[in-house]
Design a protein around this motif. Structure first.
Motif, PDB file in Angstrom:
ATOM      1  N   LEU A  30       8.923  11.589  -0.590  1.00 16.49           N
ATOM      2  CA  LEU A  30      10.147  12.253  -0.142  1.00 16.49           C
ATOM      3  C   LEU A  30      10.536  13.386  -1.088  1.00 16.49           C
ATOM      4  CD1 LEU A  30      12.308   9.208   1.013  1.00 16.49           C
ATOM      5  CD2 LEU A  30      11.377  11.014   2.474  1.00 16.49           C
ATOM      6  N   ALA A  31      10.253  13.191  -2.368  1.00 18.86           N
ATOM      7  CA  ALA A  31      10.638  14.200  -3.367  1.00 18.86           C
ATOM      8  C   ALA A  31       9.740  15.432  -3.309  1.00 18.86           C
ATOM      9  CB  ALA A  31      10.601  13.585  -4.766  1.00 18.86           C
ATOM     10  N   VAL A  32       8.436  15.222  -3.203  1.00 16.79           N
ATOM     11  CA  VAL A  32       7.514  16.361  -3.244  1.00 16.79           C
ATOM     12  C   VAL A  32       7.261  16.952  -1.856  1.00 16.79           C
ATOM     13  CG1 VAL A  32       6.380  15.479  -5.307  1.00 16.79           C
ATOM     14  CG2 VAL A  32       5.423  14.910  -3.072  1.00 16.79           C
ATOM     15  N   ARG A  33       7.552  16.164  -0.819  1.00 17.70           N
ATOM     16  CA  ARG A  33       7.418  16.612   0.577  1.00 17.70           C
ATOM     17  C   ARG A  33       6.107  17.354   0.844  1.00 17.70           C
ATOM     18  NH1 ARG A  33      11.772  15.672   3.469  1.00 17.70           N
ATOM     19  NH2 ARG A  33      13.782  15.341   2.462  1.00 17.70           N
ATOM     20  N   PRO A  34       4.989  16.658   0.726  1.00 20.36           N
ATOM     21  CA  PRO A  34       3.710  17.326   1.027  1.00 20.36           C
ATOM     22  C   PRO A  34       3.630  17.652   2.511  1.00 20.36           C
ATOM     23  CG  PRO A  34       3.390  14.958   0.776  1.00 20.36           C
ATOM     24  CD  PRO A  34       4.816  15.242   0.376  1.00 20.36           C
ATOM     25  N   ASP A  35       2.937  18.708   2.834  1.00 24.60           N
ATOM     26  CA  ASP A  35       2.806  19.138   4.225  1.00 24.60           C
ATOM     27  C   ASP A  35       1.744  18.274   4.904  1.00 24.60           C
ATOM     28  OD1 ASP A  35       2.972  20.440   6.586  1.00 24.60           O
ATOM     29  OD2 ASP A  35       1.924  22.252   5.937  1.00 24.60           O
ATOM     30  N   THR A  36       2.126  17.018   5.176  1.00 25.08           N
ATOM     31  CA  THR A  36       1.180  16.077   5.773  1.00 25.08           C
ATOM     32  C   THR A  36       1.941  14.991   6.507  1.00 25.08           C
ATOM     33  OG1 THR A  36      -0.648  14.541   5.326  1.00 25.08           O
ATOM     34  CG2 THR A  36       1.124  14.591   3.731  1.00 25.08           C
ATOM     35  N   ASP A  37       1.286  14.415   7.493  1.00 24.22           N
ATOM     36  CA  ASP A  37       1.834  13.269   8.209  1.00 24.22           C
ATOM     37  C   ASP A  37       0.931  12.089   7.886  1.00 24.22           C
ATOM     38  OD1 ASP A  37       3.179  11.584   9.866  1.00 24.22           O
ATOM     39  OD2 ASP A  37       2.381  12.389  11.734  1.00 24.22           O
ATOM     40  N   LEU A  38       1.221  11.439   6.781  1.00 21.04           N
ATOM     41  CA  LEU A  38       0.366  10.369   6.268  1.00 21.04           C
ATOM     42  C   LEU A  38       0.492   9.136   7.158  1.00 21.04           C
ATOM     43  CD1 LEU A  38      -1.519  10.092   3.810  1.00 21.04           C
ATOM     44  CD2 LEU A  38       0.372   9.010   2.594  1.00 21.04           C
ATOM     45  N   SER A  39      -0.629   8.642   7.651  1.00 18.82           N
ATOM     46  CA  SER A  39      -0.628   7.444   8.485  1.00 18.82           C
ATOM     47  C   SER A  39      -0.341   6.219   7.628  1.00 18.82           C
ATOM     48  CB  SER A  39      -1.976   7.281   9.183  1.00 18.82           C
ATOM     49  OG  SER A  39      -2.989   6.996   8.218  1.00 18.82           O
ATOM     50  N   ARG A  40      -0.050   5.097   8.289  1.00 23.52           N
ATOM     51  CA  ARG A  40       0.174   3.856   7.539  1.00 23.52           C
ATOM     52  C   ARG A  40      -1.070   3.465   6.768  1.00 23.52           C
ATOM     53  NH1 ARG A  40       3.093  -1.198  10.342  1.00 23.52           N
ATOM     54  NH2 ARG A  40       4.707   0.403  10.323  1.00 23.52           N
ATOM     55  N   GLN A  41      -2.233   3.627   7.394  1.00 14.78           N
ATOM     56  CA  GLN A  41      -3.486   3.308   6.698  1.00 14.78           C
ATOM     57  C   GLN A  41      -3.671   4.214   5.489  1.00 14.78           C
ATOM     58  OE1 GLN A  41      -6.988   3.741   9.118  1.00 14.78           O
ATOM     59  NE2 GLN A  41      -8.369   2.947   7.561  1.00 14.78           N
ATOM     60  N   GLY A  42      -3.391   5.512   5.671  1.00 11.11           N
ATOM     61  CA  GLY A  42      -3.519   6.448   4.562  1.00 11.11           C
ATOM     62  C   GLY A  42      -2.552   6.126   3.438  1.00 11.11           C
ATOM     63  N   PHE A  43      -1.322   5.771   3.799  1.00  7.97           N
ATOM     64  CA  PHE A  43      -0.341   5.415   2.777  1.00  7.97           C
ATOM     65  C   PHE A  43      -0.814   4.210   1.977  1.00  7.97           C
ATOM     66  CE2 PHE A  43       3.215   2.952   1.208  1.00  7.97           C
ATOM     67  CZ  PHE A  43       4.004   3.911   0.575  1.00  7.97           C
ATOM     68  N   ASN A  44      -1.331   3.188   2.661  1.00  8.14           N
ATOM     69  CA  ASN A  44      -1.777   1.980   1.966  1.00  8.14           C
ATOM     70  C   ASN A  44      -2.974   2.268   1.058  1.00  8.14           C
ATOM     71  OD1 ASN A  44       0.177   0.210   2.947  1.00  8.14           O
ATOM     72  ND2 ASN A  44      -0.985  -0.234   4.800  1.00  8.14           N
ATOM     73  N   GLN A  45      -3.833   3.196   1.469  1.00  6.30           N
ATOM     74  CA  GLN A  45      -4.959   3.586   0.610  1.00  6.30           C
ATOM     75  C   GLN A  45      -4.460   4.291  -0.650  1.00  6.30           C
ATOM     76  OE1 GLN A  45      -7.343   5.962   3.248  1.00  6.30           O
ATOM     77  NE2 GLN A  45      -8.396   4.196   4.143  1.00  6.30           N
ATOM     78  N   LEU A  46      -3.468   5.167  -0.476  1.00  6.76           N
ATOM     79  CA  LEU A  46      -2.884   5.851  -1.628  1.00  6.76           C
ATOM     80  C   LEU A  46      -2.157   4.853  -2.526  1.00  6.76           C
ATOM     81  CD1 LEU A  46      -2.168   8.365  -3.217  1.00  6.76           C
ATOM     82  CD2 LEU A  46      -0.276   8.786  -1.632  1.00  6.76           C
ATOM     83  N   LEU A  47      -1.469   3.893  -1.914  1.00  9.37           N
ATOM     84  CA  LEU A  47      -0.776   2.859  -2.685  1.00  9.37           C
ATOM     85  C   LEU A  47      -1.763   2.069  -3.540  1.00  9.37           C
ATOM     86  CD1 LEU A  47       1.753   1.157  -3.346  1.00  9.37           C
ATOM     87  CD2 LEU A  47       1.312  -0.146  -1.247  1.00  9.37           C
ATOM     88  N   ALA A  48      -2.902   1.725  -2.964  1.00  9.06           N
ATOM     89  CA  ALA A  48      -3.921   0.988  -3.719  1.00  9.06           C
ATOM     90  C   ALA A  48      -4.427   1.815  -4.895  1.00  9.06           C
ATOM     91  CB  ALA A  48      -5.074   0.600  -2.797  1.00  9.06           C
ATOM     92  N   ALA A  49      -4.606   3.115  -4.687  1.00  5.88           N
ATOM     93  CA  ALA A  49      -5.059   3.997  -5.760  1.00  5.88           C
ATOM     94  C   ALA A  49      -4.020   4.082  -6.872  1.00  5.88           C
ATOM     95  CB  ALA A  49      -5.357   5.380  -5.200  1.00  5.88           C
ATOM     96  N   VAL A  50      -2.759   4.158  -6.477  1.00  2.00           N
ATOM     97  CA  VAL A  50      -1.666   4.217  -7.458  1.00  2.00           C
ATOM     98  C   VAL A  50      -1.611   2.931  -8.268  1.00  2.00           C
ATOM     99  CG1 VAL A  50       0.849   4.217  -7.669  1.00  2.00           C
ATOM    100  CG2 VAL A  50      -0.276   5.916  -6.222  1.00  2.00           C
ATOM    101  N   GLN A  51      -1.785   1.793  -7.596  1.00  2.42           N
ATOM    102  CA  GLN A  51      -1.740   0.509  -8.306  1.00  2.42           C
ATOM    103  C   GLN A  51      -2.897   0.364  -9.293  1.00  2.42           C
ATOM    104  OE1 GLN A  51      -1.021  -2.404  -4.906  1.00  2.42           O
ATOM    105  NE2 GLN A  51       0.374  -3.165  -6.469  1.00  2.42           N
ATOM    106  N   ARG A  52      -4.074   0.886  -8.912  1.00  2.00           N
ATOM    107  CA  ARG A  52      -5.217   0.817  -9.844  1.00  2.00           C
ATOM    108  C   ARG A  52      -4.951   1.681 -11.067  1.00  2.00           C
ATOM    109  NH1 ARG A  52      -8.208   1.287  -5.004  1.00  2.00           N
ATOM    110  NH2 ARG A  52      -8.543   3.507  -5.411  1.00  2.00           N
TER     111      ARG A  52
END
Length: 227
Positions: free
Chosen positions: A179-201
């Motif tokens: 929400l803060a950086v507002r990337p020009d993208t419509d991230l799917s739920r699957q994509g969000f969860n993949q990014l979340l996993a990367a962040v957690q690692r």
């Protein structure tokens, strides 16, 4: 021909426009316990977390000092209709409520009566209580995240501060970052969860957010890199 979501968005856009023009701060809404149960079942069907399941809230901040107020959430629709009729008011029912084109209408006409009968108790009051408890849990997680202050003014998410914290908290932090950086993208739920996993690692990685940018994990932080 508008969808239910489009019609709702149009209504609120009109309300916000009028409030701004008239310099009004409060919008009073007549949501009641039936609306709580309907919203709960609808959002369960699409997989919402505590933030979504805690709606509709009695007091909802809308930005720019504006508030949506819902003072009738402790009452059922049947109680409100009976009180209005007793007072001599003319009841007006939206004709679209009789159809089954919209998901909410199908929940209202088919699911809620069967659910309440199967429960053998006041299911609407139970849903209202669940909404309150979910709202408390949601507020607690938000307060915990506020204390951690993982997002800096430059739009960098500090992953060191989130290390070892529950997944629910990291998920919220990632939502805030997006929400803060507002990337020009419509991230799917699957994509969000993949990014979340990367962040957690927490390992250095570069995650595509579409043609115009990347989410980059490096040196214990998450930043937006424009393509």
């Amino acid at each position: 021909g508008a969808s239910e979501a489009e019609a709702r968005a149009a209504r609120f856009e009109f309300f916000q426009s009028e409030m701004s023009r008239r310099k009004m701060r409060l919008l009073w809404l007549a949501h009641q316990q039936d609306d709580i149960a309907e919203s709960l079942l609808m959002r369960l069907a699409r997989g919402s977390g505590t933030g979504g399941l805690a709606a509709p809230r009695p007091v909802q901040a809308m930005g720019e000092g504006r508030l949506n107020l819902r003072p009738l959430l402790t009452l059922k629709k049947s109680e409100l209709v009976a009180a209005l009729k007793k007072a001599g008011a003319v009841w007006r029912e939206d004709a679209s409520n009789a159809g089954d084109d919209h998901f909410r209408n199908r929940i209202r006409a088919r699911v809620l009566p069967a659910w309440a009968k199967a429960a053998g108790r006041d299911a609407l009051a139970g849903a209202a209580l669940s909404r309150e408890l979910l709202d408390e849990d949601d507020a607690a997680l938000e307060a915990w995240l506020d204390e951690l202050k993982p997002l800096d003014r430059r739009g960098r998410l500090d992953l060191v501060r989130l290390a070892g914290k529950p997944r629910a908290l990291v998920r919220r932090a990632l939502h805030r970052w997006l929400l803060a950086v507002r990337p020009d993208t419509d991230l799917s739920r699957q994509g969000f969860n993949q990014l979340l996993a990367a962040v957690q690692r927490g390992q250095d990685t570069r995650f595509s957010l579409g043609a115009k940018g990347f989410a980059v994990v490096r040196r214990g932080g998450l930043v937006l890199q424009k393509g």
